[in-house]
Design a protein around this motif. Structure first.
Motif, PDB file in Angstrom:
ATOM      1  N   GLY A   1       0.806  -1.211   0.000  1.00  0.00           N
ATOM      2  CA  GLY A   1       0.000   0.000   0.000  1.00  0.00           C
ATOM      3  C   GLY A   1       0.841   1.262   0.000  1.00  0.00           C
ATOM      4  O   GLY A   1       0.389   2.302  -0.463  1.00  0.00           O
ATOM      5  N   ASN A   2       2.042   1.187   0.542  1.00  0.00           N
ATOM      6  CA  ASN A   2       2.969   2.307   0.543  1.00  0.00           C
ATOM      7  C   ASN A   2       4.142   2.076  -0.404  1.00  0.00           C
ATOM      8  O   ASN A   2       4.691   3.017  -0.948  1.00  0.00           O
ATOM      9  CB  ASN A   2       3.528   2.559   1.953  1.00  0.00           C
ATOM     10  N   MET A   3       4.526   0.825  -0.539  1.00  0.00           N
ATOM     11  CA  MET A   3       5.673   0.474  -1.375  1.00  0.00           C
ATOM     12  C   MET A   3       5.320  -0.717  -2.250  1.00  0.00           C
ATOM     13  O   MET A   3       4.540  -1.578  -1.853  1.00  0.00           O
ATOM     14  CB  MET A   3       6.887   0.090  -0.510  1.00  0.00           C
ATOM     15  N   SER A   4       5.942  -0.759  -3.421  1.00  0.00           N
ATOM     16  CA  SER A   4       5.765  -1.922  -4.290  1.00  0.00           C
ATOM     17  C   SER A   4       6.596  -3.079  -3.746  1.00  0.00           C
ATOM     18  O   SER A   4       7.574  -2.870  -3.002  1.00  0.00           O
ATOM     19  CB  SER A   4       6.223  -1.595  -5.716  1.00  0.00           C
TER      20      SER A   4
END
Length: 177
Positions: free
Chosen positions: A142-145
């Motif tokens: 959700g914040n980082m791939s």
């Protein structure tokens, strides 16, 4: 120096469907290549399975089973765990006592949970660790791939070296058993 290969949580629930980890088929192929080389060299292979009640990883459930395509041997050691740390309240330290095993090669799922926790705990317990840079994976958070999470952990864990043990991060092709 005695070495063991740890394969963490390469289970069906994390390899298909809703929780499928990034680039999982390539990761499984890379792990298979490592495990074949380890077995040929007489290096123990430890298959670690996470279990959690009332979830796709409930012991015995379809999602708890080892992933389709993961090559195993009847001689492989098996460990069941209920926390991200593969050592916590498991038989892993009994199977691989630090006085007999100095180096652990670690791969599997999920980078930011069970792989991270196990690498750090192995280091804390005095094992030298080789994290296989291209043989662990996770999902987007959700914040980082997933790709960024994997790259960040490869970079950060490579800098953890203490007076007793060290962590190296290497691609599978550079690992010799």
């Amino acid at each position: 120096m005695t070495t063991a290969l740890l394969i963490i949580d390469v289970q069906r629930a994390l390899c298909s469907g809703e929780y499928q980890c990034h680039d999982i088929h390539r990761v499984i192929d890379t792990i298979n290549g490592l495990s074949v080389r380890a077995r040929k060299a007489g290096v123990p292979v430890v298959l670690i399975q996470h279990e959690e009640k009332d979830s796709p990883l409930a012991q015995g459930a379809e999602g708890w089973q080892l992933a389709e395509g993961l090559e195993t041997s009847p001689k492989d050691l098996r460990v069941r765990k209920t926390t991200p740390d593969s050592f916590y309240q498991t038989d892993l330290r009994k199977l691989l006592p630090s006085e007999d095993f100095e180096k652990l090669v670690i791969c599997g799922l999920q980078t930011d949970y069970c792989v991270n926790a196990t690498v750090r705990q192995a280091h804390q317990l005095g094992y030298d660790v080789v994290l296989v840079a291209d043989a662990h994976s996770t999902v987007d958070n959700g914040n980082m791939s997933a790709e960024d999470i994997i790259a960040e952990h490869n970079k950060d864990l490579a800098h953890l070296t203490g007076s007793v043990a060290r962590i190296d991060v290497k691609p599978a092709a550079d690992i010799a058993f």
